[in-house]
Design a protein around this motif. Sequence first.
Motif, PDB file in Angstrom:
ATOM      1  N   GLY A  65      -4.027 -17.230  -6.302  1.00  0.00           N
ATOM      2  CA  GLY A  65      -3.562 -15.846  -6.250  1.00  0.00           C
ATOM      3  C   GLY A  65      -4.375 -14.972  -5.319  1.00  0.00           C
ATOM      4  N   GLY A  66      -4.302 -13.667  -5.545  1.00  0.00           N
ATOM      5  CA  GLY A  66      -4.827 -12.676  -4.628  1.00  0.00           C
ATOM      6  C   GLY A  66      -6.292 -12.804  -4.286  1.00  0.00           C
ATOM      7  N   ASP A  67      -7.164 -13.183  -5.225  1.00  0.00           N
ATOM      8  CA  ASP A  67      -8.588 -13.219  -4.966  1.00  0.00           C
ATOM      9  C   ASP A  67      -8.978 -14.277  -3.949  1.00  0.00           C
ATOM     10  OD1 ASP A  67      -9.008 -11.156  -6.698  1.00  0.00           O
ATOM     11  OD2 ASP A  67      -9.518 -12.431  -8.407  1.00  0.00           O
ATOM     12  N   ALA A  68      -8.173 -15.301  -3.801  1.00  0.00           N
ATOM     13  CA  ALA A  68      -8.538 -16.394  -2.893  1.00  0.00           C
ATOM     14  C   ALA A  68      -7.510 -16.606  -1.785  1.00  0.00           C
ATOM     15  CB  ALA A  68      -8.703 -17.691  -3.690  1.00  0.00           C
ATOM     16  N   MET A  69      -6.353 -15.987  -1.889  1.00  0.00           N
ATOM     17  CA  MET A  69      -5.273 -16.264  -0.955  1.00  0.00           C
ATOM     18  C   MET A  69      -5.645 -15.914   0.482  1.00  0.00           C
ATOM     19  SD  MET A  69      -1.301 -15.049  -1.120  1.00  0.00           S
ATOM     20  CE  MET A  69      -1.184 -15.435  -2.865  1.00  0.00           C
ATOM     21  N   HIS A  70      -6.482 -14.901   0.656  1.00  0.00           N
ATOM     22  CA  HIS A  70      -6.814 -14.487   2.013  1.00  0.00           C
ATOM     23  C   HIS A  70      -7.670 -15.518   2.751  1.00  0.00           C
ATOM     24  CE1 HIS A  70     -10.403 -13.285  -0.240  1.00  0.00           C
ATOM     25  NE2 HIS A  70     -11.049 -13.224   0.911  1.00  0.00           N
ATOM     26  N   LEU A  71      -8.223 -16.481   2.030  1.00  0.00           N
ATOM     27  CA  LEU A  71      -9.015 -17.530   2.673  1.00  0.00           C
ATOM     28  C   LEU A  71      -8.175 -18.739   3.080  1.00  0.00           C
ATOM     29  CD1 LEU A  71     -12.240 -17.550   0.465  1.00  0.00           C
ATOM     30  CD2 LEU A  71     -11.941 -16.575   2.749  1.00  0.00           C
ATOM     31  N   LEU A  72      -6.894 -18.718   2.731  1.00  0.00           N
ATOM     32  CA  LEU A  72      -6.036 -19.856   3.029  1.00  0.00           C
ATOM     33  C   LEU A  72      -5.975 -20.133   4.534  1.00  0.00           C
ATOM     34  CD1 LEU A  72      -3.957 -21.960   1.998  1.00  0.00           C
ATOM     35  CD2 LEU A  72      -2.193 -20.214   2.308  1.00  0.00           C
ATOM     36  N   TYR A  73      -5.647 -19.127   5.311  1.00  0.00           N
ATOM     37  CA  TYR A  73      -5.549 -19.320   6.758  1.00  0.00           C
ATOM     38  C   TYR A  73      -6.904 -19.624   7.392  1.00  0.00           C
ATOM     39  CZ  TYR A  73      -4.815 -18.295  11.688  1.00  0.00           C
ATOM     40  OH  TYR A  73      -4.799 -18.368  13.053  1.00  0.00           O
ATOM     41  N   PRO A  74      -7.980 -18.882   7.061  1.00  0.00           N
ATOM     42  CA  PRO A  74      -9.281 -19.225   7.649  1.00  0.00           C
ATOM     43  C   PRO A  74      -9.731 -20.650   7.330  1.00  0.00           C
ATOM     44  CG  PRO A  74      -9.373 -17.047   6.693  1.00  0.00           C
ATOM     45  CD  PRO A  74      -8.054 -17.635   6.289  1.00  0.00           C
ATOM     46  N   MET A  75      -9.432 -21.131   6.118  1.00  0.00           N
ATOM     47  CA  MET A  75      -9.816 -22.496   5.776  1.00  0.00           C
ATOM     48  C   MET A  75      -9.039 -23.508   6.609  1.00  0.00           C
ATOM     49  SD  MET A  75     -10.170 -22.157   1.631  1.00  0.00           S
ATOM     50  CE  MET A  75     -10.243 -23.919   1.372  1.00  0.00           C
ATOM     51  N   ALA A  76      -7.736 -23.285   6.761  1.00  0.00           N
ATOM     52  CA  ALA A  76      -6.912 -24.202   7.545  1.00  0.00           C
ATOM     53  C   ALA A  76      -7.302 -24.153   9.025  1.00  0.00           C
ATOM     54  CB  ALA A  76      -5.441 -23.860   7.375  1.00  0.00           C
ATOM     55  N   ALA A  77      -7.466 -22.939   9.555  1.00  0.00           N
ATOM     56  CA  ALA A  77      -7.836 -22.803  10.968  1.00  0.00           C
ATOM     57  C   ALA A  77      -9.241 -23.327  11.220  1.00  0.00           C
ATOM     58  CB  ALA A  77      -7.736 -21.334  11.392  1.00  0.00           C
ATOM     59  N   GLY A  78     -10.112 -23.152  10.241  1.00  0.00           N
ATOM     60  CA  GLY A  78     -11.495 -23.582  10.394  1.00  0.00           C
ATOM     61  C   GLY A  78     -11.665 -25.078  10.405  1.00  0.00           C
ATOM     62  N   PHE A  79     -10.617 -25.812  10.052  1.00  0.00           N
ATOM     63  CA  PHE A  79     -10.708 -27.271  10.102  1.00  0.00           C
ATOM     64  C   PHE A  79     -11.026 -27.740  11.518  1.00  0.00           C
ATOM     65  CE2 PHE A  79      -8.791 -31.551  10.382  1.00  0.00           C
ATOM     66  CZ  PHE A  79      -9.529 -32.175   9.388  1.00  0.00           C
ATOM     67  N   ALA A  80     -10.555 -26.997  12.507  1.00  0.00           N
ATOM     68  CA  ALA A  80     -10.826 -27.367  13.901  1.00  0.00           C
ATOM     69  C   ALA A  80     -12.309 -27.266  14.226  1.00  0.00           C
ATOM     70  CB  ALA A  80     -10.027 -26.461  14.843  1.00  0.00           C
ATOM     71  N   LEU A  81     -13.049 -26.427  13.483  1.00  0.00           N
ATOM     72  CA  LEU A  81     -14.473 -26.262  13.759  1.00  0.00           C
ATOM     73  C   LEU A  81     -15.277 -27.493  13.362  1.00  0.00           C
ATOM     74  CD1 LEU A  81     -14.992 -22.564  12.570  1.00  0.00           C
ATOM     75  CD2 LEU A  81     -14.413 -23.411  14.857  1.00  0.00           C
ATOM     76  N   VAL A  82     -14.796 -28.237  12.377  1.00  0.00           N
ATOM     77  CA  VAL A  82     -15.507 -29.442  11.945  1.00  0.00           C
ATOM     78  C   VAL A  82     -14.780 -30.707  12.393  1.00  0.00           C
ATOM     79  CG1 VAL A  82     -16.633 -28.320   9.990  1.00  0.00           C
ATOM     80  CG2 VAL A  82     -14.369 -29.323   9.676  1.00  0.00           C
ATOM     81  N   GLY A  83     -13.710 -30.531  13.175  1.00  0.00           N
ATOM     82  CA  GLY A  83     -12.951 -31.671  13.665  1.00  0.00           C
ATOM     83  C   GLY A  83     -13.776 -32.698  14.427  1.00  0.00           C
ATOM     84  N   PRO A  84     -14.761 -32.257  15.263  1.00  0.00           N
ATOM     85  CA  PRO A  84     -15.572 -33.253  15.971  1.00  0.00           C
ATOM     86  C   PRO A  84     -16.295 -34.222  15.043  1.00  0.00           C
ATOM     87  CG  PRO A  84     -15.841 -31.109  16.999  1.00  0.00           C
ATOM     88  CD  PRO A  84     -15.040 -30.887  15.740  1.00  0.00           C
ATOM     89  N   VAL A  85     -16.649 -33.772  13.849  1.00  0.00           N
ATOM     90  CA  VAL A  85     -17.304 -34.670  12.887  1.00  0.00           C
ATOM     91  C   VAL A  85     -16.291 -35.695  12.370  1.00  0.00           C
ATOM     92  CG1 VAL A  85     -18.580 -34.804  10.718  1.00  0.00           C
ATOM     93  CG2 VAL A  85     -18.931 -32.861  12.247  1.00  0.00           C
ATOM     94  N   ALA A  86     -15.085 -35.221  12.061  1.00  0.00           N
ATOM     95  CA  ALA A  86     -14.047 -36.125  11.558  1.00  0.00           C
ATOM     96  C   ALA A  86     -13.658 -37.168  12.592  1.00  0.00           C
ATOM     97  CB  ALA A  86     -12.813 -35.314  11.149  1.00  0.00           C
ATOM     98  N   ALA A  87     -13.908 -36.866  13.874  1.00  0.00           N
ATOM     99  CA  ALA A  87     -13.496 -37.780  14.948  1.00  0.00           C
ATOM    100  C   ALA A  87     -14.550 -38.821  15.292  1.00  0.00           C
ATOM    101  CB  ALA A  87     -13.161 -36.969  16.207  1.00  0.00           C
ATOM    102  N   LEU A  88     -15.688 -38.808  14.631  1.00  0.00           N
ATOM    103  CA  LEU A  88     -16.776 -39.715  14.992  1.00  0.00           C
ATOM    104  C   LEU A  88     -16.350 -41.180  14.959  1.00  0.00           C
ATOM    105  CD1 LEU A  88     -19.767 -37.987  13.206  1.00  0.00           C
ATOM    106  CD2 LEU A  88     -19.684 -38.605  15.629  1.00  0.00           C
ATOM    107  N   GLY A  89     -15.642 -41.570  13.904  1.00  0.00           N
ATOM    108  CA  GLY A  89     -15.202 -42.956  13.801  1.00  0.00           C
ATOM    109  C   GLY A  89     -14.234 -43.333  14.906  1.00  0.00           C
TER     110      GLY A  89
END
Length: 263
Positions: A65-89
């Motif tokens: 709900g409202g208390d956490a919903m505003h982090l939905l987009y930043p969390m999804a978009a922020g996946f690109a920031l840690v993508g280089p780690v996921a690509a190590l293998g």
Amino acid sequence: MAEAWTMATAPTAADRPELRRIGLDALGTALRRGWADFLAAPTQLVFLCVLYPLIGLLAGTLAAGGDAMHLLYPMAAGFALVGPVAALGLYEISRRREGGQAAGWRNAFDVLRSPALGSIAALALLLAAIFLAWLWVADMIFTRTVGTLPGDFSGAMQVVFGTAEGHRLLLWGNLAGLGFAMAVLVLTVVSFPMLLDRDGGVARAVGTSLRAFAANPVPMLAWGLVVAVLLLLGSLPLFIGLAVVLPVLGHATWHLYRMVVAR
């Protein structure tokens, strides 16, 4: 782990790998080679095993709900920031195929036996810190623009896209996200592949990444745009497409590294 940061704090000229200048056509070459690596060693099932928990986390955030919903987009978009780690293998699979060795999805875990594991972990911690800083900045921007959201999804979208406060949130939030994404691109465009290829410490790898970006600003910016567009397309719908997009981009990044950094 501190040694990983200090190993190459003052690299000499001889320690600086020679860099090549590339054109925009190199990006297409890297993507074609990345696609070939993906077809030769498919890893989509591995990535689905990673993505399903991510989807569950995002769904849980939405359901909260409202208390956490505003982090939905930043969390999804922020996946690109840690993508280089996921690509190590994926870098490891491409490295093995390039050397004529057998390569399959299991070889992705060979990274855990890399001599550069300490340096890799140190750089991964830096990206984790950048990701947390992005969430903090996104939350601050939300607080100072919209402030609160209705508990239902449609109501939240109406506030974000239909009000002046929501428009300011979108403007400043996306500008901040662009800044974080640019920082990660500059710091890691070749640094993680380089650590796997020839460990010389985090400072040397990041320094080479900075030099690579400075030597090829237009292709590197274009590469960042390609990554962003493909990640967006792969996220629709429900992030399932990322199971293909992420491996292809990971393999392609290895080949881009090979084209930019001389052996």
